[in-house]
Design a protein around this motif. Structure first.
Motif, short mmCIF file in Angstrom:
data_model
loop_
_atom_site.label_atom_id
_atom_site.label_comp_id
_atom_site.label_asym_id
_atom_site.label_seq_id
_atom_site.Cartn_x
_atom_site.Cartn_y
_atom_site.Cartn_z
N GLY A 1 0.76 -1.07 -0.15
CA GLY A 1 -0.17 -0.03 0.07
C GLY A 1 0.72 1.33 -0.04
O GLY A 1 0.22 2.42 0.16
N GLY A 2 2.18 1.37 -0.13
CA GLY A 2 2.97 2.27 -0.08
C GLY A 2 3.79 2.17 -1.11
O GLY A 2 4.89 1.29 -0.99
N TYR A 3 4.21 3.42 -1.76
CA TYR A 3 5.55 3.42 -2.81
C TYR A 3 6.11 4.65 -2.78
O TYR A 3 5.40 5.83 -2.65
CB TYR A 3 4.74 3.03 -3.95
CG TYR A 3 5.81 2.99 -5.35
CD1 TYR A 3 6.89 2.11 -5.17
CD2 TYR A 3 5.40 3.07 -6.41
CE1 TYR A 3 7.72 1.97 -6.00
CE2 TYR A 3 6.31 2.87 -7.66
CZ TYR A 3 7.46 2.37 -7.34
OH TYR A 3 8.28 2.12 -8.39
N VAL A 4 7.56 4.58 -2.48
CA VAL A 4 8.28 5.69 -2.67
C VAL A 4 9.16 5.43 -3.76
O VAL A 4 10.05 4.41 -3.53
CB VAL A 4 8.90 6.11 -1.19
CG1 VAL A 4 9.56 7.25 -1.27
CG2 VAL A 4 7.90 5.82 -0.02
N TYR A 5 9.54 6.46 -4.65
CA TYR A 5 10.30 6.43 -5.59
C TYR A 5 11.05 7.73 -5.78
O TYR A 5 10.48 8.82 -5.38
CB TYR A 5 9.95 5.65 -6.73
CG TYR A 5 8.66 6.66 -7.48
CD1 TYR A 5 9.12 7.75 -8.35
CD2 TYR A 5 7.21 6.01 -7.42
CE1 TYR A 5 7.88 8.36 -8.97
CE2 TYR A 5 6.41 7.15 -7.94
CZ TYR A 5 6.74 8.25 -8.69
OH TYR A 5 5.76 8.87 -9.44
N ILE A 6 12.25 7.74 -6.38
CA ILE A 6 12.85 8.99 -6.83
C ILE A 6 12.86 9.10 -8.28
O ILE A 6 13.18 7.87 -9.00
CB ILE A 6 14.41 9.15 -6.10
CG1 ILE A 6 15.03 10.31 -6.48
CG2 ILE A 6 15.17 7.94 -6.76
CD1 ILE A 6 16.22 10.55 -5.68
N THR A 7 12.49 9.76 -8.75
CA THR A 7 12.59 10.10 -10.42
C THR A 7 13.80 11.08 -10.58
O THR A 7 13.62 12.25 -10.01
CB THR A 7 11.24 10.81 -10.58
OG1 THR A 7 11.07 10.68 -12.11
CG2 THR A 7 10.77 12.07 -10.35
N ARG A 8 14.57 10.82 -11.50
CA ARG A 8 15.68 11.65 -11.52
C ARG A 8 16.24 11.55 -13.25
O ARG A 8 16.00 10.59 -13.78
CB ARG A 8 16.87 10.82 -10.95
CG ARG A 8 18.25 11.48 -10.98
CD ARG A 8 19.64 10.62 -10.45
NE ARG A 8 19.09 10.11 -9.00
CZ ARG A 8 19.29 10.86 -7.55
NH1 ARG A 8 20.00 12.09 -8.03
NH2 ARG A 8 18.94 10.33 -6.52
N ASN A 9 16.94 12.74 -13.41
CA ASN A 9 17.33 12.73 -14.67
C ASN A 9 18.68 13.61 -14.49
O ASN A 9 18.64 14.82 -14.24
CB ASN A 9 16.55 13.49 -15.65
CG ASN A 9 17.16 13.72 -17.10
OD1 ASN A 9 18.32 13.11 -17.25
ND2 ASN A 9 16.58 14.51 -17.96
N GLY A 10 19.86 12.91 -14.51
CA GLY A 10 20.99 13.31 -14.07
C GLY A 10 21.10 14.04 -12.53
O GLY A 10 21.06 13.24 -11.86
#
Length: 434
Positions: free
Chosen positions: A368-377
């Motif tokens: 039920g929980g989702y943590v992500y990092i979204t990255r470009n450079g």
């Protein structure tokens, strides 16, 4: 990647014109003297205020019913109006800096397509696929007759049609049912169109299969990302973010080759507000759409929580393709709030254009929980989603982040740099790591 530079900043507002202006279904059908296509001009400022940069149109060419049974690719559907109405729409869009994407149906034609009528009457059948002396139809639909994509005249015809409308001001083409057309056909058509229109953009409708191979072999700039669409709503409804995490891993791989067209709704699927079991979770789906790599598209009405269920029957698409009257007519408080969320997140996307190419990395995944990092450079944002009934506490140092500034979220406090956060039950946050 062959795509033109302008697409880097494209965010589409998708409209199904025949339904939008009440031209189909309609009895009696409106005639060209009603100029209904011009009604779209009244919505262009709305599209701008939403934050989008282009209008992705469904079929506008002459057809018998829903627009995908084309009878004349060179003629605006008389239920919508005429060439002058199209020119007016293009001019008004241009005046506002909005792009125009057309829907090209080149896999099949309607039974009133003149060459098919001639073929049925005993004339030349070479424009159409046949099997056992019978004309092949598209997925068993008797009113949709499959073209013969090996025929050089069909290739020339498609090239000419695409050039014709690009000459008239369109910026690109969505290629309908591209998955049913041989890649070799597109590989012969698209380079010829690009010779005269190098700034045009081409996106193929592909539902499943090897997306990257289709792009490579066909020459598309992009394809529709149905895998991610399905994973977004399915993982939220099933309270299983592992499915979304797997889909985003695949999505990262696609981004190595091309930038997909991403969406959480379109004219062919149940609206996201109906697809999701909890209306609070529409924002979660939108957050994923606008914080991951891709060229985003918002289906008209989804931004104000329009509802509609697609059904597998005659007329089963009508509920997701309604007539639009005036902005916010009949829209409740949830719809107004969702519109404001769209504006805020589209604005965030515009302030961070690098998101179009961003890859995601999971920091924490539970059902039920989702943590992500979204990255470009060197650019990055952290996204935290919670669809559980209990709050989700996050210690940022434990996620390898340190401190972060809250930039958006459901019930988020004023922007501040914090070492820990709590994502509310059925809430979400977007953070800028420091």
């Amino acid at each position: 990647m062959t795509e033109p530079a302008w697409v880097e900043h494209a965010i589409w507002w998708q409209v199904y014109p025949l339904g939008f202006v009440g031209a189909h279904p309609a009895d009696p059908a409106p005639g060209p003297d009603e100029h209904r296509l011009r009604r779209l001009v009244d919505w262009l400022d709305y599209a701008l205020e939403l934050g989008t940069s282009g209008l992705a149109l469904g079929p506008v060419f002459a057809s018998s019913t829903h627009g995908y049974d084309t009878t004349d690719h060179y003629r605006i559907d008389p239920r919508l109006g005429d060439d002058g109405d199209f020119d007016h729409l293009v001019a008004e869009a241009r005046r506002r800096g909005l792009r125009i994407l057309l829907d090209g149906v080149f896999n099949h034609v309607g039974t009133d397509f003149p060459r098919y009528r001639d073929a049925v009457g005993g004339g030349d059948t070479s424009w159409f696929r046949t099997r056992g002396g019978e004309f092949v139809t598209f997925e068993g639909h008797g009113g949709l007759i499959a073209l013969n994509h090996r025929n050089s005249e069909v290739i020339d015809y498609t090239v000419d049609v695409m050039r014709h409308w690009l000459d008239r001001g369109a910026d690109g083409w969505r290629l309908d049912a591209a998955y049913a057309v041989p890649d070799a056909f597109w590989a012969q058509v698209l380079p010829r169109v690009r010779e005269s229109h190098p700034e045009a953009w081409f996106v193929g409708e592909v539902i499943h299969g090897d997306y990257a191979a289709r792009v490579r072999d066909s020459g598309f700039d992009s394809v529709t990302q149905y895998e991610l669409w399905k994973a977004i709503w399915s993982s939220i409804n099933d309270v299983n973010f592992h499915e979304l995490d797997w889909a985003l891993t695949r999505h990262n791989e696609f981004l190595d080759t091309f930038v997909p067209l991403t969406f959480i709704g379109n004219h062919d699927v149940t609206r996201i507000a109906s697809q999701l079991e909890n209306p609070l979770h529409v924002e979660h789906a939108l957050v994923v759409l606008l914080t991951t790599g891709g060229t985003p598209s918002v289906y008209a009405g989804d931004e104000v929580a329009y509802r509609g269920v697609k059904e597998e029957r005659f007329g089963g698409d009508d509920a997701v393709r309604p007539e639009f009257t005036s902005p916010f007519d009949g829209v409740g408080e949830h719809g107004h709030q969702l519109y404001r969320t769209h504006q805020h997140l589209i604005g965030l996307r515009r302030r961070h254009p690098w998101l179009r190419f961003a890859r995601t990395t999971p920091l924490s995944v539970t059902n039920g929980g989702y943590v992500y990092i979204t990255r470009n450079g060197d650019d990055a944002l952290v996204v935290a989603l919670n669809v559980d009934d209990e709050p989700l506490p996050l210690t940022l140092t434990g996620l390898g982040i340190g401190h972060a500034e809250i930039v958006a979220g459901s019930g988020a406090p004023p922007a501040e740099v914090v070492p820990d956060v709590v994502v509310p039950a059925h809430g979400w946050l977007i953070l800028n790591p420091r």
